[in-house]
Design a protein around this motif. Structure first.
Motif, PDB file in Angstrom:
ATOM      1  N   CYS A  46       0.850  -1.197   0.000  1.00  0.00           N
ATOM      2  CA  CYS A  46       0.000   0.000   0.000  1.00  0.00           C
ATOM      3  C   CYS A  46       0.882   1.242   0.000  1.00  0.00           C
ATOM      4  CB  CYS A  46      -0.882   0.045   1.244  1.00  0.00           C
ATOM      5  SG  CYS A  46      -1.769  -1.476   1.511  1.00  0.00           S
ATOM      6  N   GLU A  47       0.564   2.172  -0.856  1.00  0.00           N
ATOM      7  CA  GLU A  47       1.379   3.386  -0.916  1.00  0.00           C
ATOM      8  C   GLU A  47       0.653   4.612  -0.379  1.00  0.00           C
ATOM      9  OE1 GLU A  47       3.318   3.664  -4.721  1.00  0.00           O
ATOM     10  OE2 GLU A  47       4.130   1.642  -4.512  1.00  0.00           O
TER      11      GLU A  47
ATOM     12  N   GLY B   1      -9.776   3.278   1.885  1.00  0.00           N
ATOM     13  CA  GLY B   1      -9.427   3.037   0.485  1.00  0.00           C
ATOM     14  C   GLY B   1      -7.948   3.336   0.322  1.00  0.00           C
ATOM     15  N   GLY B   2      -7.308   2.668  -0.604  1.00  0.00           N
ATOM     16  CA  GLY B   2      -5.888   2.946  -0.816  1.00  0.00           C
ATOM     17  C   GLY B   2      -5.415   2.481  -2.185  1.00  0.00           C
ATOM     18  N   VAL B   3      -4.263   3.025  -2.598  1.00  0.00           N
ATOM     19  CA  VAL B   3      -3.642   2.566  -3.840  1.00  0.00           C
ATOM     20  C   VAL B   3      -2.286   1.965  -3.534  1.00  0.00           C
ATOM     21  CG1 VAL B   3      -4.652   3.905  -5.739  1.00  0.00           C
ATOM     22  CG2 VAL B   3      -2.944   4.968  -4.295  1.00  0.00           C
TER      23      VAL B   3
ATOM     24  N   VAL C 257      -3.047  -0.972  -8.138  1.00  0.00           N
ATOM     25  CA  VAL C 257      -4.488  -1.189  -7.915  1.00  0.00           C
ATOM     26  C   VAL C 257      -5.043  -0.236  -6.861  1.00  0.00           C
ATOM     27  CG1 VAL C 257      -4.601  -3.622  -8.579  1.00  0.00           C
ATOM     28  CG2 VAL C 257      -3.918  -3.031  -6.241  1.00  0.00           C
ATOM     29  N   TYR C 258      -6.360  -0.039  -6.952  1.00  0.00           N
ATOM     30  CA  TYR C 258      -7.095   0.706  -5.922  1.00  0.00           C
ATOM     31  C   TYR C 258      -8.113  -0.243  -5.294  1.00  0.00           C
ATOM     32  CZ  TYR C 258     -10.343   3.658  -3.466  1.00  0.00           C
ATOM     33  OH  TYR C 258     -11.120   4.188  -2.471  1.00  0.00           O
ATOM     34  N   GLY C 259      -8.295  -0.139  -4.004  1.00  0.00           N
ATOM     35  CA  GLY C 259      -9.325  -0.948  -3.332  1.00  0.00           C
ATOM     36  C   GLY C 259      -9.350  -0.622  -1.851  1.00  0.00           C
ATOM     37  N   GLN C 260     -10.107  -1.399  -1.100  1.00  0.00           N
ATOM     38  CA  GLN C 260     -10.198  -1.173   0.356  1.00  0.00           C
ATOM     39  C   GLN C 260      -8.996  -1.852   1.018  1.00  0.00           C
ATOM     40  OE1 GLN C 260     -12.514   0.740   2.067  1.00  0.00           O
ATOM     41  NE2 GLN C 260     -13.109   1.366   0.017  1.00  0.00           N
ATOM     42  N   THR C 261      -7.876  -1.187   0.997  1.00  0.00           N
ATOM     43  CA  THR C 261      -6.643  -1.765   1.534  1.00  0.00           C
ATOM     44  C   THR C 261      -6.631  -1.775   3.056  1.00  0.00           C
ATOM     45  OG1 THR C 261      -5.609   0.394   1.516  1.00  0.00           O
ATOM     46  CG2 THR C 261      -5.241  -0.963  -0.432  1.00  0.00           C
ATOM     47  N   GLY C 262      -7.310  -0.787   3.651  1.00  0.00           N
ATOM     48  CA  GLY C 262      -7.197  -0.583   5.095  1.00  0.00           C
ATOM     49  C   GLY C 262      -5.950   0.234   5.395  1.00  0.00           C
ATOM     50  N   VAL C 263      -5.845   0.689   6.649  1.00  0.00           N
ATOM     51  CA  VAL C 263      -4.684   1.494   7.024  1.00  0.00           C
ATOM     52  C   VAL C 263      -3.571   0.538   7.430  1.00  0.00           C
ATOM     53  CG1 VAL C 263      -3.830   3.380   8.469  1.00  0.00           C
ATOM     54  CG2 VAL C 263      -6.246   3.310   7.822  1.00  0.00           C
ATOM     55  N   GLN C 264      -2.773   0.133   6.453  1.00  0.00           N
ATOM     56  CA  GLN C 264      -1.655  -0.784   6.677  1.00  0.00           C
ATOM     57  C   GLN C 264      -0.702  -0.696   5.497  1.00  0.00           C
ATOM     58  OE1 GLN C 264      -3.039  -4.885   6.818  1.00  0.00           O
ATOM     59  NE2 GLN C 264      -4.735  -4.439   5.432  1.00  0.00           N
ATOM     60  N   GLN C 265       0.475  -1.288   5.654  1.00  0.00           N
ATOM     61  CA  GLN C 265       1.483  -1.166   4.593  1.00  0.00           C
ATOM     62  C   GLN C 265       1.424  -2.285   3.555  1.00  0.00           C
ATOM     63  OE1 GLN C 265       4.862  -0.779   7.294  1.00  0.00           O
ATOM     64  NE2 GLN C 265       5.135   1.312   6.558  1.00  0.00           N
ATOM     65  N   TYR C 266       0.912  -3.437   3.946  1.00  0.00           N
ATOM     66  CA  TYR C 266       0.789  -4.562   3.004  1.00  0.00           C
ATOM     67  C   TYR C 266      -0.571  -5.215   3.199  1.00  0.00           C
ATOM     68  CZ  TYR C 266       5.827  -4.137   2.544  1.00  0.00           C
ATOM     69  OH  TYR C 266       7.082  -3.640   2.316  1.00  0.00           O
ATOM     70  N   VAL C 267      -1.118  -5.735   2.100  1.00  0.00           N
ATOM     71  CA  VAL C 267      -2.369  -6.474   2.243  1.00  0.00           C
ATOM     72  C   VAL C 267      -2.369  -7.663   1.281  1.00  0.00           C
ATOM     73  CG1 VAL C 267      -3.611  -4.868   0.700  1.00  0.00           C
ATOM     74  CG2 VAL C 267      -4.915  -6.298   2.237  1.00  0.00           C
TER      75      VAL C 267
ATOM     76  N   LEU D 146      -7.416  14.796   1.237  1.00  0.00           N
ATOM     77  CA  LEU D 146      -6.425  14.441   2.261  1.00  0.00           C
ATOM     78  C   LEU D 146      -5.954  13.001   2.039  1.00  0.00           C
ATOM     79  CD1 LEU D 146      -5.048  15.610   4.806  1.00  0.00           C
ATOM     80  CD2 LEU D 146      -6.893  14.606   6.150  1.00  0.00           C
ATOM     81  N   VAL D 147      -4.618  12.858   1.913  1.00  0.00           N
ATOM     82  CA  VAL D 147      -4.029  11.549   1.589  1.00  0.00           C
ATOM     83  C   VAL D 147      -2.854  11.292   2.532  1.00  0.00           C
ATOM     84  CG1 VAL D 147      -2.930  10.189  -0.255  1.00  0.00           C
ATOM     85  CG2 VAL D 147      -4.623  11.904  -0.862  1.00  0.00           C
ATOM     86  N   LEU D 148      -2.684  10.038   2.926  1.00  0.00           N
ATOM     87  CA  LEU D 148      -1.540   9.679   3.773  1.00  0.00           C
ATOM     88  C   LEU D 148      -0.673   8.657   3.038  1.00  0.00           C
ATOM     89  CD1 LEU D 148      -0.273  10.070   6.630  1.00  0.00           C
ATOM     90  CD2 LEU D 148      -1.531   8.024   7.333  1.00  0.00           C
ATOM     91  N   LYS D 149       0.607   8.999   2.912  1.00  0.00           N
ATOM     92  CA  LYS D 149       1.556   8.072   2.282  1.00  0.00           C
ATOM     93  C   LYS D 149       2.017   7.105   3.376  1.00  0.00           C
ATOM     94  CE  LYS D 149       5.629   8.082  -0.576  1.00  0.00           C
ATOM     95  NZ  LYS D 149       6.821   8.769  -0.994  1.00  0.00           N
ATOM     96  N   VAL D 150       1.790   5.809   3.177  1.00  0.00           N
ATOM     97  CA  VAL D 150       2.099   4.867   4.263  1.00  0.00           C
ATOM     98  C   VAL D 150       3.337   4.028   4.002  1.00  0.00           C
ATOM     99  CG1 VAL D 150      -0.248   4.748   5.183  1.00  0.00           C
ATOM    100  CG2 VAL D 150       0.428   3.156   3.372  1.00  0.00           C
ATOM    101  N   SER D 151       3.830   4.026   2.752  1.00  0.00           N
ATOM    102  CA  SER D 151       5.127   3.388   2.502  1.00  0.00           C
ATOM    103  C   SER D 151       5.743   3.971   1.247  1.00  0.00           C
ATOM    104  CB  SER D 151       4.985   1.870   2.403  1.00  0.00           C
ATOM    105  OG  SER D 151       4.052   1.526   1.442  1.00  0.00           O
ATOM    106  N   GLU D 152       7.019   3.695   1.083  1.00  0.00           N
ATOM    107  CA  GLU D 152       7.751   4.248  -0.064  1.00  0.00           C
ATOM    108  C   GLU D 152       7.260   3.646  -1.371  1.00  0.00           C
ATOM    109  OE1 GLU D 152       9.897   6.784   0.229  1.00  0.00           O
ATOM    110  OE2 GLU D 152       9.271   6.666   2.326  1.00  0.00           O
ATOM    111  N   GLU D 153       7.362   4.441  -2.474  1.00  0.00           N
ATOM    112  CA  GLU D 153       6.967   3.935  -3.795  1.00  0.00           C
ATOM    113  C   GLU D 153       8.022   2.972  -4.295  1.00  0.00           C
ATOM    114  OE1 GLU D 153       5.592   6.983  -6.720  1.00  0.00           O
ATOM    115  OE2 GLU D 153       5.078   8.097  -4.918  1.00  0.00           O
TER     116      GLU D 153
END
Ligand SMILES: NC(=O)c1ccc[n+]([C@@H]2O[C@H](COP(=O)([O-])OP(=O)(O)OC[C@H]3O[C@@H](n4cnc5c(N)ncnc54)[C@H](OP(=O)(O)O)[C@@H]3O)[C@@H](O)[C@H]2O)c1
Length: 359
Positions: A65-66, A97-99, A116-126, A352-359
């Motif tokens: 998740c980015e 939601g996350g990309v 991809v885009y989808g309901q990733t949740g607030v986490q770094q991997y799914v 408002l967007v939060l970057k949760v891990s590096e690209e």
């Protein structure tokens, strides 16, 4: 060392060995719901934990998740009440939601390297079976935009104003939360459709932004202006469409200024989400009767089958320079709580967007 401890250690080593062997040993930072908040969430609402990323099975993908979308609706998902979607449960990963990028795949449609885009949740991997995800193209638009104007935000604005609001050329349109993610797109779509558009936002800078950058015809600063007076000045013949993102007193004041056959779109009521007392309902509702007007609620998910059509149109307007997209991006999953609160304090502009891990 007890028998149970040895068994636990053995199984942990086995998992680590399996993950190392497949070269996907990752630590996942996940934000869990710890406690249901009363009023504005505090830091004790969430808990950040670290877990190992599990190995994918046949038919699954592993997404890194980015960018996570921060939405006022997330506040509603924390309440244990019946709604259009079940609440997030205690100890569950916070819904969002996350990309992100697929970094491993045993799926026939989604390949390693796809975004991809989808309901990733607030986490770094799914790890997912791919249901509810769709591919996005980072060469066409920056990734964060797929959480906003080219994502749910854009869909909400598009279907809300055009279908629920039944927008017609020449309408006099009022939008609240106008400098926010949904409101800024709503106002711009109404301008594209040759309507007169007045936005409501908090503070002089945001009002200036609406007029100078987004081409609104006027703006009302709800924190400093006399709203009723400004509505009278800006809508001498009344409001044809009111797109409501905030509810409360502003909705009530808009109701008192309706034109004949006006439409009110109830998209959200952010002014009420952190209430510890009853939701403030509109008292001027008889204006609907007098003006043969309608007030209709909407949930964006109802338009899922037409998302593609809307994305194409929004993308074309952007390429033609008719629609601007603004993302306000913050960094670090650790900063989720402080960033989330910006939705309610208004210390942000656009999506408002939060970057949760590096690209
Ligand atoms: N029905 C649906 O399917 C759907 C889908 C998406 C979003 N929504 C709703 O649409 C609304 C807007 O969402 P969004 O994503 O565009 O959020 P957003 O506008 O990007 O953020 C919320 C904005 O609301 C304003 N605000 C906060 N508290 C306020 C208050 N007490 N009174 C007036 N304005 C206030 C703030 O701007 P200021 O600085 O101007 O105060 C803030 O920036 C929300 O109510 C959300 O729940 C509904």
């Amino acid at each position: 060392m007890g028998k149970n401890t040895i068994q636990t250690l053995r199984s942990s080593f086995k998992t680590i060995w399996r993950l190392t062997k497949t070269n996907i040993l990752k630590t996942n930072k996940q934000l869990l719901l710890k406690k249901r908040p009363i009023g504005l969430p505090d830091n004790d609402t969430w808990k950040l934990i670290e877990t190992a990323v599990s190995e994918i099975e046949e038919g699954e993908i592993l997404i890194k998740c980015e960018y996570i979308s921060l939405d006022p609706a997330m506040r509603g998902w924390l309440n244990d009440v019946k709604s259009y979607i079940p609440p997030v449960q205690i100890s569950e990963v916070m819904r969002a939601g996350g990309v992100g990028k697929i970094i491993a795949s045993k799926h026939t449609y989604f390949k390693k390297g796809d975004y991809v885009y989808g309901q990733t949740g607030v986490q770094q991997y799914v790890v997912s079976d791919g249901k509810g995800y769709h591919k996005v193209d980072p060469t066409l638009a920056p990734l964060p935009m797929y959480t906003g104007t080219l994502g749910m935000t854009g869909m909400t604005a598009y279907f809300g104003i055009l279908e629920v609001g039944e927008l017609k050329e020449g309408d006099a349109v009022l939008v609240s939360g106008a400098a926010g993610a949904v409101g800024s797109v709503v106002g711009q779509i109404a301008k594209i459709k040759n309507c007169k558009v007045i936005g409501i936002a908090g503070g002089e800078d945001k009002c200036k932004y609406l007029i100078d950058e987004l081409g609104f015809d006027g703006a009302i600063d709800y924190k400093n202006d006399d709203i009723a007076l400004k509505l009278k000045e800006n809508f001498p013949k009344g409001i044809d469409v009111y797109f409501d993102n905030v509810g409360g007193e502003i909705l009530d004041m808009a109701l008192s200024r309706l034109a004949l056959h006006a439409r009110i779109v109830i998209c959200g009521a952010i002014s009420q989400y952190n209430n510890t007392s009853e939701v403030k309902g509109p008292s001027n509702y008889l204006s609907l009767l007098v003006n043969r007007a309608s007030m209709k609620g909407m949930v964006v998910f109802d338009y899922a089958k037409d998302y593609e059509k809307a994305s194409i149109q929004l993308g074309q307007w952007m390429m033609q320079g008719k629609l601007k997209s603004k993302e306000d991006i913050y960094e670090g999953i650790e900063n989720f709580h402080e960033t989330f609160l910006k939705l309610f304090s208004g210390e942000k502009l656009g999506k408002l967007v939060l970057k949760v891990s590096e690209e």
